[in-house]
Design an enzyme around this catalytic site. Structure first.
Site, PDB file in Angstrom:
ATOM      1  N   PHE A  82      49.924  30.448  38.017  1.00 11.50           N
ATOM      2  CA  PHE A  82      48.490  30.483  37.718  1.00 11.50           C
ATOM      3  C   PHE A  82      48.129  31.601  36.737  1.00 11.50           C
ATOM      4  CE2 PHE A  82      48.533  28.795  42.096  1.00 11.50           C
ATOM      5  CZ  PHE A  82      47.618  27.764  42.034  1.00 11.50           C
ATOM      6  N   THR A 135      45.176  23.422  31.796  1.00 10.32           N
ATOM      7  CA  THR A 135      43.762  23.055  31.697  1.00 10.32           C
ATOM      8  C   THR A 135      43.558  21.800  30.854  1.00 10.32           C
ATOM      9  OG1 THR A 135      41.671  23.816  30.763  1.00 10.32           O
ATOM     10  CG2 THR A 135      43.632  24.718  29.762  1.00 10.32           C
ATOM     11  N   ASP A 136      42.413  21.138  31.066  1.00 13.58           N
ATOM     12  CA  ASP A 136      42.052  20.000  30.215  1.00 13.58           C
ATOM     13  C   ASP A 136      41.606  20.449  28.822  1.00 13.58           C
ATOM     14  OD1 ASP A 136      39.607  21.145  30.925  1.00 13.58           O
ATOM     15  OD2 ASP A 136      38.664  19.276  31.572  1.00 13.58           O
ATOM     16  N   GLU A 137      41.340  21.762  28.669  1.00 12.83           N
ATOM     17  CA  GLU A 137      40.819  22.238  27.373  1.00 12.83           C
ATOM     18  C   GLU A 137      41.831  22.091  26.245  1.00 12.83           C
ATOM     19  OE1 GLU A 137      38.461  25.702  27.126  1.00 12.83           O
ATOM     20  OE2 GLU A 137      37.584  25.415  29.100  1.00 12.83           O
ATOM     21  N   TYR A 161      41.516  30.708  23.852  1.00  6.33           N
ATOM     22  CA  TYR A 161      42.016  30.454  25.213  1.00  6.33           C
ATOM     23  C   TYR A 161      42.761  29.121  25.271  1.00  6.33           C
ATOM     24  CZ  TYR A 161      41.891  28.530  29.949  1.00  6.33           C
ATOM     25  OH  TYR A 161      42.232  27.918  31.132  1.00  6.33           O
ATOM     26  N   LYS A 165      46.774  28.346  26.030  1.00  8.35           N
ATOM     27  CA  LYS A 165      47.255  27.491  27.122  1.00  8.35           C
ATOM     28  C   LYS A 165      48.075  26.325  26.547  1.00  8.35           C
ATOM     29  CE  LYS A 165      46.506  27.725  31.016  1.00  8.35           C
ATOM     30  NZ  LYS A 165      47.190  28.465  32.135  1.00  8.35           N
ATOM     31  N   ASN A 191      36.915  24.047  37.601  1.00 10.86           N
ATOM     32  CA  ASN A 191      36.887  24.289  39.054  1.00 10.86           C
ATOM     33  C   ASN A 191      35.660  25.105  39.440  1.00 10.86           C
ATOM     34  OD1 ASN A 191      40.203  24.549  40.415  1.00 10.86           O
ATOM     35  ND2 ASN A 191      39.592  23.378  38.637  1.00 10.86           N
TER      36      ASN A 191
HETATM   37  P1  NAD Z   1      41.317  33.905  37.116  1.00  9.46           P
HETATM   38  O1  NAD Z   1      40.971  34.551  35.823  1.00  9.46           O
HETATM   39  O2  NAD Z   1      40.328  33.877  38.205  1.00  9.46           O
HETATM   40  O3  NAD Z   1      42.650  34.557  37.697  1.00  9.46           O
HETATM   41  C1  NAD Z   1      43.746  34.903  36.906  1.00  9.46           C
HETATM   42  C2  NAD Z   1      44.663  35.792  37.740  1.00  9.46           C
HETATM   43  O4  NAD Z   1      45.812  36.097  36.940  1.00  9.46           O
HETATM   44  C3  NAD Z   1      44.018  37.128  38.124  1.00  9.46           C
HETATM   45  O5  NAD Z   1      44.267  37.412  39.486  1.00  9.46           O
HETATM   46  C4  NAD Z   1      44.716  38.131  37.225  1.00  9.46           C
HETATM   47  O6  NAD Z   1      44.809  39.436  37.796  1.00  9.46           O
HETATM   48  C5  NAD Z   1      46.091  37.491  37.058  1.00  9.46           C
HETATM   49  N1  NAD Z   1      46.770  37.923  35.834  1.00  9.46           N
HETATM   50  C6  NAD Z   1      46.249  37.978  34.580  1.00  9.46           C
HETATM   51  N2  NAD Z   1      47.184  38.445  33.727  1.00  9.46           N
HETATM   52  C7  NAD Z   1      48.310  38.654  34.452  1.00  9.46           C
HETATM   53  C8  NAD Z   1      49.613  39.117  34.122  1.00  9.46           C
HETATM   54  N3  NAD Z   1      49.942  39.444  32.854  1.00  9.46           N
HETATM   55  N4  NAD Z   1      50.538  39.219  35.099  1.00  9.46           N
HETATM   56  C9  NAD Z   1      50.218  38.888  36.397  1.00  9.46           C
HETATM   57  N5  NAD Z   1      48.997  38.469  36.758  1.00  9.46           N
HETATM   58  C10 NAD Z   1      48.049  38.336  35.796  1.00  9.46           C
HETATM   59  O7  NAD Z   1      41.773  32.435  36.718  1.00  9.46           O
HETATM   60  P2  NAD Z   1      41.552  31.047  37.484  1.00  9.46           P
HETATM   61  O8  NAD Z   1      40.254  30.492  37.109  1.00  9.46           O
HETATM   62  O9  NAD Z   1      41.923  31.210  38.892  1.00  9.46           O
HETATM   63  O10 NAD Z   1      42.665  30.165  36.743  1.00  9.46           O
HETATM   64  C11 NAD Z   1      44.015  30.175  37.207  1.00  9.46           C
HETATM   65  C12 NAD Z   1      44.838  29.272  36.306  1.00  9.46           C
HETATM   66  O11 NAD Z   1      44.311  27.955  36.333  1.00  9.46           O
HETATM   67  C13 NAD Z   1      44.847  29.704  34.849  1.00  9.46           C
HETATM   68  O12 NAD Z   1      46.139  29.500  34.337  1.00  9.46           O
HETATM   69  C14 NAD Z   1      43.840  28.775  34.183  1.00  9.46           C
HETATM   70  O13 NAD Z   1      44.177  28.565  32.841  1.00  9.46           O
HETATM   71  C15 NAD Z   1      44.031  27.518  35.008  1.00  9.46           C
HETATM   72  N6  NAD Z   1      42.841  26.642  35.099  1.00  9.46           N
HETATM   73  C16 NAD Z   1      41.628  27.158  35.478  1.00  9.46           C
HETATM   74  C17 NAD Z   1      40.542  26.302  35.618  1.00  9.46           C
HETATM   75  C18 NAD Z   1      39.178  26.804  36.047  1.00  9.46           C
HETATM   76  O14 NAD Z   1      38.214  26.044  36.009  1.00  9.46           O
HETATM   77  N7  NAD Z   1      39.042  28.044  36.476  1.00  9.46           N
HETATM   78  C19 NAD Z   1      40.695  24.931  35.350  1.00  9.46           C
HETATM   79  C20 NAD Z   1      41.943  24.454  34.953  1.00  9.46           C
HETATM   80  C21 NAD Z   1      43.009  25.315  34.846  1.00  9.46           C
HETATM   81  O1  DAU Z   2      37.990  22.887  31.658  1.00 11.43           O
HETATM   82  C1  DAU Z   2      38.768  23.815  32.378  1.00 11.43           C
HETATM   83  C2  DAU Z   2      38.347  25.208  32.014  1.00 11.43           C
HETATM   84  O2  DAU Z   2      37.090  25.436  32.632  1.00 11.43           O
HETATM   85  C3  DAU Z   2      39.349  26.269  32.446  1.00 11.43           C
HETATM   86  O3  DAU Z   2      40.554  26.084  31.752  1.00 11.43           O
HETATM   87  C4  DAU Z   2      38.803  27.678  32.159  1.00 11.43           C
HETATM   88  O4  DAU Z   2      39.704  28.656  32.646  1.00 11.43           O
HETATM   89  C5  DAU Z   2      37.466  27.817  32.853  1.00 11.43           C
HETATM   90  O5  DAU Z   2      36.901  29.070  32.553  1.00 11.43           O
HETATM   91  C6  DAU Z   2      36.516  26.694  32.425  1.00 11.43           C
HETATM   92  O6  DAU Z   2      36.131  26.853  31.042  1.00 11.43           O
HETATM   93  P1  DAU Z   2      34.619  26.640  30.547  1.00 11.43           P
HETATM   94  O7  DAU Z   2      34.424  27.351  29.281  1.00 11.43           O
HETATM   95  O8  DAU Z   2      34.263  25.200  30.591  1.00 11.43           O
HETATM   96  O9  DAU Z   2      33.865  27.381  31.785  1.00 11.43           O
HETATM   97  P2  DAU Z   2      32.563  28.312  31.820  1.00 11.43           P
HETATM   98  O10 DAU Z   2      32.178  28.436  33.253  1.00 11.43           O
HETATM   99  O11 DAU Z   2      32.764  29.557  31.038  1.00 11.43           O
HETATM  100  O12 DAU Z   2      31.485  27.428  31.092  1.00 11.43           O
HETATM  101  C7  DAU Z   2      31.110  26.160  31.599  1.00 11.43           C
HETATM  102  C8  DAU Z   2      30.076  25.576  30.660  1.00 11.43           C
HETATM  103  O13 DAU Z   2      28.874  26.356  30.793  1.00 11.43           O
HETATM  104  C9  DAU Z   2      30.459  25.671  29.196  1.00 11.43           C
HETATM  105  O14 DAU Z   2      29.968  24.527  28.524  1.00 11.43           O
HETATM  106  C10 DAU Z   2      29.747  26.920  28.685  1.00 11.43           C
HETATM  107  C11 DAU Z   2      28.494  26.958  29.538  1.00 11.43           C
HETATM  108  N1  DAU Z   2      27.968  28.307  29.859  1.00 11.43           N
HETATM  109  C12 DAU Z   2      28.838  29.246  30.331  1.00 11.43           C
HETATM  110  C13 DAU Z   2      28.377  30.528  30.645  1.00 11.43           C
HETATM  111  C14 DAU Z   2      29.351  31.585  31.141  1.00 11.43           C
HETATM  112  C15 DAU Z   2      26.617  28.567  29.730  1.00 11.43           C
HETATM  113  O15 DAU Z   2      25.825  27.695  29.328  1.00 11.43           O
HETATM  114  N2  DAU Z   2      26.169  29.832  30.047  1.00 11.43           N
HETATM  115  C16 DAU Z   2      26.998  30.824  30.470  1.00 11.43           C
HETATM  116  O16 DAU Z   2      26.509  31.964  30.702  1.00 11.43           O
END
Ligand code: NAD
Ligand code: DAU
Length: 356
Positions: A82, A135-137, A161, A165, A191
């Site tokens: 992760f 990620t889907d991005e 980003y 990925k 998520n």
């Molecule tokens: P997050 O930013 O909440 O957590 C990332 C974690 O990685 C943190 O605990 C951080 O301390 C750790 N980390 C960062 N750099 C590190 C390093 N060099 N060595 C060890 N640990 C390190 O992220 P998240 O939202 O939980 O996402 C987790 C994974 O899922 C990521 O790979 C992200 O790309 C992927 N993902 C996230 C989402 C989403 O919506 N959040 C969706 C799809 C995929």
């Molecule tokens: O699609 C998966 C991705 O979803 C993950 O890979 C990323 O780690 C995760 O951060 C997330 O990316 P997004 O850029 O989609 O998430 P975020 O919550 O930053 O933004 C969601 C949407 O809301 C996006 O269209 C931008 C918008 N936004 C975001 C913030 C922080 C706002 O309108 N206002 C805001 O302040």
């Protein structure tokens, strides 16, 4: 002895949800490796303190000696990766750390996993897995009538980003194709749920609504994301780890496309209901349209039919049930919110929103 798995980034949002449920399942010992960046929080794993099912190690995935030693010491049967820099806005302001961790860190892990895997017995080699959480991005942006992303959609990442990925996904693919490392890749949509750091849209909206602060919505608010409750993502990862075919990639999504403004309005309505005494009611009055994110992807939608068809996974929550649970969790964990909203968090909010 319990089977050990190495979870990188297990103190972050999705990672900690995954570690908590995996360590609670009998017969698995989880080793969490996390650098504890601003996004990592060891308190997320507090309920596992002292547990024989869990070992926490603070460290960097780029520290190859450390990774090597963890793989051997704990006789690791699978890596679930992760760890990443995960916030698009931060990648726009400072992409370098994203390249280091997401590309360099994944490369370091793959190298060490490959060497370790090559040293295993035939049975150990067969059952070892390296699951890369992506990620889907990586697929870029969809038009309003385009079909949802499938595993065959060409990569077209648009933010630093997403590009980092995508690079890591390509490395994972290459380590399977070239060396035979039994890799799995999951590409998931947005998520939401417990323990998400309040820099992302949903927890930021909840936090600002709670504190009577402006809720920033980028551009016209009509960008679309496909939302999935974090527990469902964790369940998909467990399913892929158990049943996925090495070398394959699996899309994960909630079939729950929503425009950002609809997400924010829903949260505001639920906050009106769940915090009836709030002086900020109606919370919708806090919404503020602000300058758009540069290069902002318009729409994501994930076709998760391969995962459903081949491995039998499907989400348990819909957006309405998941968002209510999420808000209730934040309302009952105010001490968690207070603990993450530190000086560094305030600096980020100032840098990101002050001039928008
Ligand atoms: P997050 O930013 O909440 O957590 C990332 C974690 O990685 C943190 O605990 C951080 O301390 C750790 N980390 C960062 N750099 C590190 C390093 N060099 N060595 C060890 N640990 C390190 O992220 P998240 O939202 O939980 O996402 C987790 C994974 O899922 C990521 O790979 C992200 O790309 C992927 N993902 C996230 C989402 C989403 O919506 N959040 C969706 C799809 C995929
Ligand atoms: O699609 C998966 C991705 O979803 C993950 O890979 C990323 O780690 C995760 O951060 C997330 O990316 P997004 O850029 O989609 O998430 P975020 O919550 O930053 O933004 C969601 C949407 O809301 C996006 O269209 C931008 C918008 N936004 C975001 C913030 C922080 C706002 O309108 N206002 C805001 O302040």
């Amino acid at each position: 002895m319990a089977r050990s798995i190495l979870v990188t980034g297990g103190a972050g949002f999705i990672g900690s949800n995954f570690v908590l449920r995996t360590a609670a399942a009998s017969g698995v010992h989880v080793v969490t490796l996390d650098k504890l960046t601003y996004a990592g929080n060891v308190h997320n794993l507090a309920t596992l303190r002292g547990s024989s099912e869990h070992t926490f190690v603070q460290g960097d995935i780029q520290d190859r000696e450390l990774v090597r030693s963890l793989l051997r010491t704990y006789d690791i049967a699978a890596v679930v990766h992760f760890a990443a820099e995960s916030h698009v806005d931060r990648s726009i302001l400072g992409p370098e750390e994203f390249i280091r961790t997401n590309v360099g860190g994944t490369f370091a892990l793959l190298e060490e996993a490959k060497t370790y895997w090559q040293s295993l017995s035939a049975d150990g080699k067969n059952s070892f897995r390296f699951l890369h959480v992506s990620t889907d991005e990586v697929y870029g942006s969809l038009g309003p009538n385009d079909p949802a992303f499938t595993e065959n959609t060409p990569y077209a990442p648009n933010s630093p980003y997403a590009a980092s990925k995508a690079s890591s996904d390509h490395l994972v693919r290459a380590y399977h194709h070239t060396y035979g490392l039994p890799t799995l890749t999951s590409n998931c949509s947005n998520n939401y749920g417990p323990y998400q750091f309040p820099e992302k849209l949903i927890p930021l909206t909840i936090l600002n609504a709670l504190n009577g602060k402006a809720i920033p919505v980028y551009g016209d608010g009509k960008n679309v994301r496909d939302w999935l409750y974090v527990e469902d993502h964790c369940d998909a990862i467990s399913t892929i780890l158990k049943l996925g075919k090495p070398g394959e990639t699996y899309n994960v999504g909630g079939s729950s496309e929503k425009a950002n403004i609809d997400v924010v309005n829903t949260i505001c309505e639920l906050m009106d209901e769940l915090v009836p005494g709030s002086p900020s009611r109606p919370h919708k009055n806090l919404i503020k349209f602000v300058t758009d994110r540069p290069g902002h992807d318009r729409r994501y939608a994930v076709d998760a039919s391969k995962l459903r068809r081949e491995l039998g996974w499907q989400p348990q929550e819909n957006f309405r049930s998941g968002i209510r649970k999420t808000i209730e969790w934040y309302l009952s964990h105010k001490e968690w919110l207070d603990s993450v909203v530190s000086g560094a968090y305030k600096d980020w909010i100032a840098a990101q929103y002050a001039t928008r």
